[in-house]
Design a protein around this motif. Structure first.
Motif, PDB file in Angstrom:
ATOM      1  N   ASP A 165      15.613  66.038 148.962  1.00 36.66           N
ATOM      2  CA  ASP A 165      14.887  66.721 150.022  1.00 36.66           C
ATOM      3  C   ASP A 165      15.800  66.820 151.244  1.00 36.66           C
ATOM      4  O   ASP A 165      16.865  66.182 151.309  1.00 36.66           O
ATOM      5  N   GLY A 202       9.937  64.344 153.478  1.00 36.07           N
ATOM      6  CA  GLY A 202       8.929  63.515 152.846  1.00 36.07           C
ATOM      7  C   GLY A 202       8.372  64.085 151.570  1.00 36.07           C
ATOM      8  O   GLY A 202       7.397  63.566 151.038  1.00 36.07           O
ATOM      9  N   ARG A 203       8.981  65.167 151.043  1.00 38.40           N
ATOM     10  CA  ARG A 203       8.467  65.769 149.807  1.00 38.40           C
ATOM     11  C   ARG A 203       8.989  65.035 148.578  1.00 38.40           C
ATOM     12  O   ARG A 203      10.041  64.423 148.612  1.00 38.40           O
ATOM     13  N   ASP A 204       8.241  65.127 147.502  1.00 37.36           N
ATOM     14  CA  ASP A 204       8.685  64.627 146.210  1.00 37.36           C
ATOM     15  C   ASP A 204       8.978  65.809 145.300  1.00 37.36           C
ATOM     16  O   ASP A 204       8.299  66.838 145.363  1.00 37.36           O
ATOM     17  N   ASN A 227      14.206  61.732 148.338  1.00 34.34           N
ATOM     18  CA  ASN A 227      14.069  62.394 149.626  1.00 34.34           C
ATOM     19  C   ASN A 227      14.957  61.723 150.672  1.00 34.34           C
ATOM     20  O   ASN A 227      14.609  61.594 151.834  1.00 34.34           O
ATOM     21  N   GLU A 228      16.133  61.298 150.197  1.00 28.95           N
ATOM     22  CA  GLU A 228      17.154  60.725 151.060  1.00 28.95           C
ATOM     23  C   GLU A 228      18.509  60.944 150.391  1.00 28.95           C
ATOM     24  O   GLU A 228      18.577  61.277 149.208  1.00 28.95           O
TER      25      GLU A 228
END
Length: 201
Positions: A156, A161-163, A124-125
């Motif tokens: 993401d 903040g999602r997985d 998520n980065e």
């Protein structure tokens, strides 16, 4: 039969859910559609000692993982993104594979020559493209062959903040990229099995 080994390099030991594991298994599912059998090793579940030898002794479990690598035609390294880089577990796997540079067959070819490399990255980065370049570059140095479009990834949105494991469905772009990587890897593995690299001596 062509075989594949996915080494997932999540920081989470089993049985914790892992986005890297989810994407790795999706790649294996796609490979299965091309007649490739698959298995998964979660590296963090094994006591893989630091070092660049085939066996670091004192309970080192890398030799068991290496035996599975040596038996596979296709090796997928799947890693999460942490601080813009591959996980420390993935880096350790690459460092341990470095020992294979000094191993050759009876015709002088590097031990990993003829094996196909794939890479899968989640996070998520930012960082997926750099990680793919680092992983496939390292595996190429070790002797693996990289197929065209031999990687898949999911990031993401910025600051999200999602997985990946929590998505309700696989995004179309990821599904297509995963299918392409698997198709190309299966084809390349079949080519290399039928026409190995020439002897080095």
């Amino acid at each position: 039969m062509t075989s594949a080994l996915a080494i997932t390099c999540t920081l989470k030991p089993s049985p914790s859910a892992s986005s890297s594991d989810v994407l790795a298994r999706q790649v294996l599912d796609e490979l299965a559609g091309h007649g490739v059998s698959g298995a998964v090793v979660r590296a963090v579940d094994h006591d893989i000692r630091p070092g660049v030898q085939r066996d670091m002794g004192d309970g080192d479990e890398w030799p068991d993982v290496l035996a599975k690598v040596r038996a596979a035609d296709i090796v997928l390294l799947a890693t999460p993104t942490w601080l813009g880089h591959m996980s420390s577990v993935a880096q350790r796997v690459l460092e341990r594979l470095d020992a294979e540079l000094s191993q050759t067959d009876d015709e002088g070819r590097p031990a990993m020559l003829g094996k196909v490399a794939l890479c899968a990255v989640v996070g998520n980065e930012d960082g997926a493209h750099k990680i793919i370049a680092d992983v496939l570059g390292a595996l190429g140095d070790i002797g693996f062959t990289v197929p065209a479009q031999g990687a898949t990834y999911w990031n993401d949105e910025a600051m999200g903040g999602r997985d990946y494991k929590d998505l309700e469905r696989t995004p179309d772009a990821v599904a297509t990229t995963t299918a392409d990587a698997a198709r190309n890897a299966a084809h390349l593995a079949a080519v290399l099995r039928g026409s190995p690299y020439p002897p080095y001596r």
